[in-house]
Design a protein around this motif. Structure first.
Motif, PDB file in Angstrom:
ATOM      1  N   TYR A 139     -30.955  13.112  39.527  1.00 18.68           N
ATOM      2  CA  TYR A 139     -31.795  13.034  40.733  1.00 18.68           C
ATOM      3  C   TYR A 139     -31.910  14.395  41.394  1.00 18.68           C
ATOM      4  CZ  TYR A 139     -33.148  11.912  45.528  1.00 18.68           C
ATOM      5  OH  TYR A 139     -33.777  11.892  46.737  1.00 18.68           O
ATOM      6  N   ILE A 140     -30.803  15.121  41.490  1.00 16.20           N
ATOM      7  CA  ILE A 140     -30.799  16.441  42.117  1.00 16.20           C
ATOM      8  C   ILE A 140     -31.641  17.423  41.320  1.00 16.20           C
ATOM      9  CG2 ILE A 140     -29.319  18.360  42.822  1.00 16.20           C
ATOM     10  CD1 ILE A 140     -29.065  15.860  44.531  1.00 16.20           C
ATOM     11  N   ALA A 141     -31.638  17.302  39.983  1.00 18.26           N
ATOM     12  CA  ALA A 141     -32.374  18.239  39.138  1.00 18.26           C
ATOM     13  C   ALA A 141     -33.884  18.164  39.357  1.00 18.26           C
ATOM     14  CB  ALA A 141     -32.059  17.961  37.666  1.00 18.26           C
ATOM     15  N   ARG A 191     -32.015  22.523  40.042  1.00 20.56           N
ATOM     16  CA  ARG A 191     -31.436  22.898  38.745  1.00 20.56           C
ATOM     17  C   ARG A 191     -30.062  23.522  38.918  1.00 20.56           C
ATOM     18  NH1 ARG A 191     -36.928  24.243  37.886  1.00 20.56           N
ATOM     19  NH2 ARG A 191     -36.560  26.379  38.574  1.00 20.56           N
ATOM     20  N   ARG A 192     -29.930  24.427  39.903  1.00 26.02           N
ATOM     21  CA  ARG A 192     -28.631  25.066  40.112  1.00 26.02           C
ATOM     22  C   ARG A 192     -27.590  24.082  40.641  1.00 26.02           C
ATOM     23  NH1 ARG A 192     -28.900  28.835  44.100  1.00 26.02           N
ATOM     24  NH2 ARG A 192     -31.006  28.274  44.773  1.00 26.02           N
ATOM     25  N   ALA A 193     -28.001  23.212  41.566  1.00 23.19           N
ATOM     26  CA  ALA A 193     -27.060  22.234  42.110  1.00 23.19           C
ATOM     27  C   ALA A 193     -26.658  21.211  41.057  1.00 23.19           C
ATOM     28  CB  ALA A 193     -27.694  21.542  43.314  1.00 23.19           C
ATOM     29  N   ALA A 194     -27.617  20.768  40.230  1.00 25.02           N
ATOM     30  CA  ALA A 194     -27.294  19.790  39.199  1.00 25.02           C
ATOM     31  C   ALA A 194     -26.321  20.373  38.177  1.00 25.02           C
ATOM     32  CB  ALA A 194     -28.573  19.310  38.513  1.00 25.02           C
ATOM     33  N   ALA A 236     -22.171  17.271  51.745  1.00 22.54           N
ATOM     34  CA  ALA A 236     -21.544  17.929  50.606  1.00 22.54           C
ATOM     35  C   ALA A 236     -21.696  16.984  49.425  1.00 22.54           C
ATOM     36  CB  ALA A 236     -20.081  18.213  50.891  1.00 22.54           C
ATOM     37  N   LEU A 237     -22.218  17.480  48.302  1.00 26.91           N
ATOM     38  CA  LEU A 237     -22.606  16.619  47.190  1.00 26.91           C
ATOM     39  C   LEU A 237     -21.572  16.679  46.070  1.00 26.91           C
ATOM     40  CD1 LEU A 237     -26.387  17.576  47.020  1.00 26.91           C
ATOM     41  CD2 LEU A 237     -25.314  15.749  48.340  1.00 26.91           C
ATOM     42  N   ILE A 238     -21.390  15.545  45.422  1.00 24.50           N
ATOM     43  CA  ILE A 238     -20.515  15.442  44.268  1.00 24.50           C
ATOM     44  C   ILE A 238     -21.123  14.428  43.320  1.00 24.50           C
ATOM     45  CG2 ILE A 238     -19.064  13.626  45.278  1.00 24.50           C
ATOM     46  CD1 ILE A 238     -16.654  14.933  43.869  1.00 24.50           C
ATOM     47  N   SER A 239     -20.934  14.628  42.006  1.00 24.56           N
ATOM     48  CA  SER A 239     -21.508  13.693  41.046  1.00 24.56           C
ATOM     49  C   SER A 239     -20.787  12.351  41.135  1.00 24.56           C
ATOM     50  CB  SER A 239     -21.406  14.246  39.626  1.00 24.56           C
ATOM     51  OG  SER A 239     -20.052  14.289  39.215  1.00 24.56           O
TER      52      SER A 239
END
Length: 834
Positions: A590-592, A599-602, A657-660
């Protein structure tokens, strides 16, 4: 006495001339009367929708003497009021009510009060039926009744199962288009703040009673304070200065256009005015005759505009209520404002005839009797004083905008320091002094350009010599008769300047709103949020997905760390309430989807790292994770992190703050707060209605379309306004040019010039005046560009290129095409020789 007789005679001649030339007189009267009509209409409607005095008191207090505000409905106000007082619960909009209708639940406003008490009469409008008298009865607003398909006599069911009988249709005065339920106070929250309308016994000292009640935590507002409120400190004068500038430029526009029309009339009366001097009249008599025509047209236009404006306001009551979303309970005619509007119209009519009157008085009697018009000859010079005015105005505008830029930078720094989480929201600045400086600068620029435009027209026209014959003749005519073409070009410039300034204001305000808009998710996605009313279940998500054209779905939820007693975990960075970000589990796929940031966050999420937007939140490649019950961050764990700045504003991405999801399961539990559906196409109304019935709520699912900008519609309207003003000015000038140039056209026809040359000359002159006026107007309007950016708080200076291109290119072309189409090729008979 002689002077009075002279004016009486002049007015009689003006009346006779008006009757003989009714069409031209009505045109001038319309030019004068149109702004009077608009001003009269606005004054009446604005006062009706913003009442003062006793009419305002009736809408606020009904027939009561005062309004009492108590901390809650449980307060015993009977003991607090003097003996013999009567009171009733006032209309209150303090809460909502959830209804069940059309297969889905919806939240609407709840208005409670003792609506059957006569003291509340005037504070609402009853359209049909009656108001509720019992706890089991309700009235509905028209919008809600239409939405639910209910009428008096029907039944309404709340989400908790309570059934109410619908007994009436009613509206509040200030929110007539809202979805509202009217009920008795028993339906409301007893712990909420309560308001009462109070009828006090005679002889009660209201001020002393208010002071006594204030000690008990209650406030009392008397009827006298509503009718005659205390004076308030004067606010910033920047807005007032801008309004004065708009009105002043509007009057100047009127004077210039009406003055050109008067010039047409005066030129057609050349022989008649020559007869005045031939029989012994003086130049003053000639001026008086023309001025009397201006006064007569002003009286006719201002009087007609006043009557039509007031009648339009009174007759269109329902339309104005719908347009302003405010119910009109009575009419208050603001006589002082109306008299001021009429006075402005009269002065404008008289001023518009001033220059033609002076020109007619200066014309030699023999030339007037022969119908000869003098032309300006000799070198064209720009007056130095006008250049100084324009230069001074530009300097003031630059200084004011520099001050506004400094104030805007300060406002942005203060916002960032106060709340770093809101740094993406725009800041605005409109200090009084810089705005006044900019307004003064624009005023000087316009004054200088209006003064110099006759000479500027001659200068520009003299620069083009190698052009087709029609264009050369048009430019020569514009230069020789710049006493006429100058005011027309100035009128076009002012109208286009206003159009351009409004365009800058519209596009920058739209940019500010777009910057502040917070979408629920990615543009084009459908977002389903889960809360207390709709609990998450995988089966429910499957059913929703089956009803929509879904390509893929992504789950987003808060992470609950192991061992915590609270509901979430967060990245500890000082206080959780200032810079701490909740830990949110997302699918890297989803982030990508969010371009370069995505792209960088994913990539970082797939490596098992926590992604944070601020470098201050990470230290040596790690962040401190704290549990939800440890708000001070006393016990934290270090976890690998990556800083990816500038997250998109889509749901919670910008503030989390994001985490998979896979990494979150190793730290604790990843809940599901929302599901984002990527769609193949826009869902139909039937599909959305099916989802609403399934979920039981009409607004639980949102298809994100992003901020809907009104710029396109506004730009079309502004282009039409600029085109109308330009065509009006061009028509005045071309009509006068055709009238004055009959002898020249006869000469050209005698030497073999084709008939179409007259149409070509009209088109060339229309293009030249329109092009020059539009270019100058765009330049003047652009001076307001940075001011609009600072005042509304747009992220950058947004330029309305579409409006500018349309005004600078298309409008002049229309100004050429219309005279070409309407001008006759064949020449009328100029003079019969016996």
């Amino acid at each position: 006495m002689k002077l009075l007789n002279d004016w009486v005679l002049a007015l009689r001649l003006a009346r006779r001339t008006a009757r003989r030339t009714l069409g031209r007189t009505l045109l001038i009267a319309a030019l004068v009367g149109l702004p009077v009509l608009a001003g009269s209409w606005f004054s009446v409607v604005h006062r009706a929708t913003h009442p003062t005095g006793e009419p305002l008191a009736r809408t606020v207090l009904g027939s009561a003497d005062a309004r009492l505000t108590a901390p809650s409905a449980r307060t015993d106000v009977r003991r607090a009021l003097p003996s013999g007082s009567q009171y009733a619960r006032a209309k209150s909009l303090a809460s909502d009510i959830e209804l069940r209708g059309n297969g889905a639940a919806l939240n609407v406003g709840l208005a409670t009060g003792d609506f059957t008490n006569t003291m509340l009469a005037g504070t609402y409008r009853l359209d049909a039926g009656r108001m509720p008298a019992k706890a089991s009865e309700v009235a509905l607003s028209p919008v809600l009744a239409d939405h639910l398909g209910l009428h008096p006599g029907g039944a309404l069911t709340a989400a908790n199962g309570t059934r109410y009988q619908v007994v009436g249709i009613a509206r509040t005065l200030d929110l007539p288009k809202s979805r509202l339920v009217f009920a008795t106070p028993a339906v409301g929250d007893p712990d909420s703040q309560a308001e009462y309308l109070v009828d006090l016994p005679n002889g009660v000292d209201v001020n002393a009673l208010a002071e006594k009640l204030s000690k008990q935590g209650m406030t009392l507002e008397s009827r006298a304070s509503v009718i005659d409120p205390p004076a308030t400190p004067r606010g910033p004068v920047g807005g007032a200065a801008a309004r004065v500038l708009i009105v002043g430029f509007g009057v100047l526009e009127l004077v210039l256009l009406a003055g050109t029309a008067f010039a047409v009339v005066a030129r057609r009366q050349t022989r008649e005015l020559g007869l005045v001097t031939a029989v012994g009249g003086t130049s003053a008599d000639v001026r008086r005759v023309v001025l009397a025509q201006g006064l007569y047209a002003g009286l006719l236009g201002a009087g007609g505009g006043l009557v039509i404006g007031v009648v339009t306001a009174l007759a269109g009551k329902s339309w104005w209520e719908d347009a302003t979303s405010t119910l009109i309970t009575g009419w208050q005619l603001p006589w002082l404002q109306l008299l001021g509007v009429v006075a402005v119209g009269l002065v404008a009519g008289l001023a518009s005839a001033l220059v033609p009157a002076i020109g007619a008085a200066r014309r030699p009697p023999l030339a007037a009797l022969a119908g000869r018009f003098s032309a300006v000859v000799g070198a064209v010079r720009l007056r130095r004083f006008t250049l100084v005015l324009v230069a001074a105005g530009l300097v003031l505008s630059v200084i004011g905008n520099i001050q506004l830029a400094s104030a805007l930078d300060t406002a942005r720094q203060q916002r960032a320091a106060a709340d770093p989480a809101q740094i993406s929201r725009v800041a605005s600045a409109s200090p009084t002094l810089p705005v006044v400086v900019v307004v003064a600068g624009i005023t000087l620029v316009v004054a200088g350009l209006v003064w110099m435009l006759p000479a500027l027209v001659g200068k520009v026209a003299g620069r083009f010599r190698r052009l087709p014959l029609s264009m050369r003749l048009a430019l020569r005519d514009a230069s020789r008769h710049r006493h006429r073409t100058g005011p027309v070009t100035a009128a076009i410039m002012i109208a286009v300047a206003g159009t351009t300034a409004l365009a800058f204001a519209v596009v920058n305000q739209s940019a500010a709103k777009a910057q502040n808009y917070e979408p629920a998710g990615r543009i084009g996605d459908a977002v389903l949020r889960f809360d207390g009313d709709i609990p998450y279940s995988a089966q429910l998500v499957d059913r929703v997905q089956a009803l929509l054209p879904v390509e893929h779905r992504y789950e987003v939820g808060t992470v609950v760390l192991n061992g915590t007693k609270a509901t979430d975990g967060y990245v500890a960075n000082g206080s959780v309430y200032s810079t701490g970000y909740s830990l949110t589990a997302v699918d890297p796929a989803y982030i990508a989807r969010f371009l370069d940031w995505g792209r960088r966050a994913a990539a970082a999420l797939r490596q098992g790292k926590v992604v944070v937007p601020l470098a201050t939140m990470a230290n040596d490649g790690t962040v401190k994770l704290a549990r939800g019950d440890d708000l001070d961050g006393r016990q934290t764990i270090r976890y690998p992190a990556a800083v990816v700045p500038s997250p998109p504003k889509a749901g919670v991405l910008a503030w989390s703050a994001l985490i998979s999801t896979d990494a979150a399961r190793q730290l604790g539990t990843a809940g599901v707060d929302a599901v984002h559906f990527s769609l193949r196409e826009e869902p139909s109304a039937a599909q959305l209605a099916a989802v609403a019935r399934l979920l039981g709520h009409e607004d639980a699912l949102k298809v994100e379309h992003g901020y809907q900008s009104p710029v396109r519609k506004a730009s079309i309207g502004l282009l039409i306004a600029g085109l109308a003003a330009t065509l009006l000015g061009v028509a005045m000038s071309v009509a006068l040019s055709m009238s004055e140039g009959r002898a020249d056209f006869a000469t050209l026809a005698a030497v073999g010039a084709p008939p179409r040359m007259r149409r070509g000359l009209a088109a060339a002159q229309g293009w030249f005046l329109g092009q020059l006026g539009c270019l100058l107007g765009v330049a003047v309007g652009a001076l307001y560009g940075f001011t609009a950016h600072s005042v509304v708080g747009s992220p950058t200076v947004v330029v309305p290129w579409a409006v500018i291109a349309g005004v600078a290119v298309l409008v002049p072309l229309f100004a050429a095409a219309v005279p070409y189409a309407l001008t006759r090729s064949r020449l009328e008979l100029v003079r019969r020789a016996d």
